[in-house]
Scaffold this motif. Structure first.
Motif, PDB file in Angstrom:
ATOM      1  N   TYR A 225      19.579  17.731 -30.577  1.00  0.00           N
ATOM      2  CA  TYR A 225      19.263  16.344 -30.915  1.00  0.00           C
ATOM      3  C   TYR A 225      20.023  15.922 -32.165  1.00  0.00           C
ATOM      4  N   THR A 226      20.473  14.667 -32.175  1.00  0.00           N
ATOM      5  CA  THR A 226      21.214  14.145 -33.328  1.00  0.00           C
ATOM      6  C   THR A 226      20.301  13.505 -34.371  1.00  0.00           C
ATOM      7  N   GLY A 227      19.101  13.123 -33.963  1.00  0.00           N
ATOM      8  CA  GLY A 227      18.207  12.404 -34.872  1.00  0.00           C
ATOM      9  C   GLY A 227      18.294  10.904 -34.713  1.00  0.00           C
ATOM     10  N   GLU A 228      19.180  10.440 -33.843  1.00  0.00           N
ATOM     11  CA  GLU A 228      19.317   8.987 -33.621  1.00  0.00           C
ATOM     12  C   GLU A 228      18.049   8.404 -33.005  1.00  0.00           C
ATOM     13  N   LYS A 229      17.457   9.118 -32.053  1.00  0.00           N
ATOM     14  CA  LYS A 229      16.243   8.654 -31.382  1.00  0.00           C
ATOM     15  C   LYS A 229      14.990   9.101 -32.122  1.00  0.00           C
ATOM     16  N   LEU A 233      13.844  15.414 -35.149  1.00  0.00           N
ATOM     17  CA  LEU A 233      14.388  16.436 -34.246  1.00  0.00           C
ATOM     18  C   LEU A 233      15.847  16.798 -34.530  1.00  0.00           C
ATOM     19  N   ALA A 234      16.492  16.158 -35.470  1.00  0.00           N
ATOM     20  CA  ALA A 234      17.924  16.402 -35.707  1.00  0.00           C
ATOM     21  C   ALA A 234      18.213  17.884 -35.908  1.00  0.00           C
ATOM     22  N   GLY A 235      19.108  18.440 -35.081  1.00  0.00           N
ATOM     23  CA  GLY A 235      19.495  19.839 -35.193  1.00  0.00           C
ATOM     24  C   GLY A 235      18.708  20.774 -34.301  1.00  0.00           C
ATOM     25  N   ARG A 236      17.627  20.298 -33.708  1.00  0.00           N
ATOM     26  CA  ARG A 236      16.848  21.161 -32.813  1.00  0.00           C
ATOM     27  C   ARG A 236      17.437  21.136 -31.399  1.00  0.00           C
TER      28      ARG A 236
END
Length: 522
Positions: A225-229, A233-236
């Motif tokens: 995940y990028t974290g945009e949504k 979650l960014a990085g997971r």
């Protein structure tokens, strides 16, 4: 006239100061509501094509150090003759640098993910080593033991052919090998050559070493995940090899989504949150739980210590936790302290554990001499910053083992029956972040928030003071102006000798007295 101009200048300055005071208060309130340091952190920690955090995740500026230890068998002849228990000694450390890069990133902004191709390799560090990769060991013939294990207990024709193969190859169950041969394999093992020739769909390699197999990530992909949504979650991990689950296990043991490969565990971790760590070598996700309160690292970064949950290496306990037997293979659970990795490595009977079978079933070391499990030496830990989800300090220790069943009917390997044989173990980690990265994180997480709070306090305080003082000045000026106006009117009326009623004069005098009284009171 001069006094009047001076008064007008002062009144103009007071108006300007009052406006500035209101603006300062409004600015302070706006900063409280907007929280710029959080907006900055959000922008920095969300993965974008040219974002700093993404590029650092893609190619870290610090490579973990691996300290590798190998087990040397010290009583080869006596053990094979059945006169003594297997005796091993730990030799090491041999120091390598683990270089993990992510290649060919592809963003999917609709899903809020990025897909990469992982690569992994180990690099010998000459100046940190006092030993050599040419050091000689007496080590189990891993290929022979795995072959015997694979066919032991099969129908007579199959086990007969397997035994015949062992006899024809004249292999020894214990080999004299260099460390380099143990780690990278050799292409002269007759059993492996035969397996590769006859079953290349299964045995796709012609040599087998620890690094050679573990670092073989050809054709694999990770999607995170990028974290945009969802910023948290960014990085997971979202998928591995385009799957949201681990196909080698049944549900719920196949859970993958939301875990991390260790580079980043998301953002804004909740206090007490259980994290999940996935590397292919472990063949499953492992739970990490906080083991202490938040502390400040030597580099000034807030961190929380994590460790593997107590039941991490206990398949039976995990089955009870998930109310399922999915962590056991063929309805057989390995003893406490072992992670079954056979499903991820060609069906070979391999397992991971903590070094020296630390926290494992005592029977694992019952028939092996030379093992001394120790919490200080063999336990793992991670220090993770909860804001950015990055590891600031860690030491991850795992041991590679061969799990033998009853092979008493197989030629040359009878003495290994029902043993779990340790081959090597490694301590992978680092003691701190690269200095520039640590400084940027320190500024973003500790300095900017404080500067923001100080700025808010200053704006609200200065604005309030300016409003209080200049409202008073303007009120005082208003009273003086009113008094002067009345006096001027009264003087002109008297001077022009216009008739004026006593009521008007009395009202003027009363208003003057009232204004003068208020002025004196102020």
């Amino acid at each position: 006239m001069v006094k009047q101009k001076f008064f007008e200048v002062c009144r103009g300055s007071a108006v300007v100061s009052l406006i500035l005071g209101f603006l300062a208060v409004l600015l302070g309130i706006a900063v409280v509501l907007i929280q710029p340091h959080k907006l900055y952190r959000h922008a920095k920690l969300t993965f974008t094509e040219d974002g700093e955090s993404f590029l650092l995740w893609l190619k870290p500026n610090i490579d973990p150090i691996m300290k590798l230890y190998a087990y040397n068998i010290t009583n080869k002849d006596a053990f094979l003759a059945g006169k003594e228990k297997l005796r091993v000694e730990q030799v090491g450390p041999y120091i390598y640098k683990e270089i993990s890069d992510y290649l060919d990133p592809k963003f999917n902004h609709t899903e809020g993910t990025v897909t990469i191709t992982p690569t992994d390799r180990m690099e010998w560090i000459p100046h940190l080593n006092t030993r050599s990769e040419d050091d000689i060991f007496f080590t189990p013939n891993v290929v022979m033991l795995l072959f015997a294990n694979q066919f032991a207990g099969k129908l007579w024709p199959i086990s007969f052919l397997a035994n015949k193969t062992l006899q024809e190859t004249n292999s020894s169950a214990i080999l004299k090998q260099s460390l380099k041969q143990i780690l990278y394999g050799t292409n002269d093992n007759p059993i492996l050559k035969m397996g590769h020739a006859l079953a290349s769909f299964w045995i796709k390699f012609d040599k087998m070493g620890l690094f050679d197999r573990v670092c073989d990530l050809a054709g694999e992909t990770e999607t995170v995940y990028t974290g945009e949504k969802d910023f948290k979650l960014a990085g997971r991990l979202a998928m591995y090899n385009n799957l949201t689950y681990l196909p080698k296990w049944d549900s719920p043991c196949n859970n993958l989504t939301g875990s991390s490969d260790g580079k980043k565990f998301g953002n804004d971790l909740a206090p007490g949150e259980t994290l999940y760590f996935y590397r292919r070598i472990m063949c499953r996700t492992l739970p990490l739980v906080p083991s202490g309160p938040k502390i400040i690292s030597d580099q000034g970064i807030p961190t929380v210590p994590y460790k593997f949950r107590n039941d991490t290496m206990d398949s039976r306990a995990l089955n009870l936790r998930v109310k399922n037997d999915c962590y056991c293979t063929n309805d057989t659970c390995l003893p406490k302290g072992l992670l079954d990795t056979s499903k991820c490595y060609y069906g070979f009977s391999t397992a991971m554990s903590f070094p020296h079978f630390f926290e494992g079933d005592p029977k694992l070391s019952k028939n092996i001499e030379g093992l001394s499990p120790n919490e200080k030496l063999h336990s793992s830990y991670m220090y993770i910053n909860p804001d950015a989800g990055i590891i600031t300090n860690c030491s991850m220790k795992l041991q590679f083992n061969i799990v033998m069943k009853n092979v008493s009917e197989m030629t040359g390997v009878r003495q290994f029956s029902n043993l779990v044989i340790p081959i090597t173990w490694a301590d992978v980690g680092f003691s701190g972040l690269e200095s520039e990265t640590a400084f940027k994180i320190f500024m973003a997480l500790r300095v900017f928030p404080v500067v923001e709070k100080v700025f808010i306090v200053i704006m609200l305080l200065v604005g309030s003071v300016l409003i209080y003082l200049n409202v008073g000045v303007l009120q005082s000026g208003h009273r003086k102006a009113t008094t002067q106006a009345i006096q001027i009117v009264k003087t002109r009326i008297i001077k022009d000798e216009r008739p004026i009623s006593g009521d008007v004069l009395a009202a003027s005098d009363n208003l003057l007295k009232k204004e003068n009284g208020q002025i004196h009171n102020t």
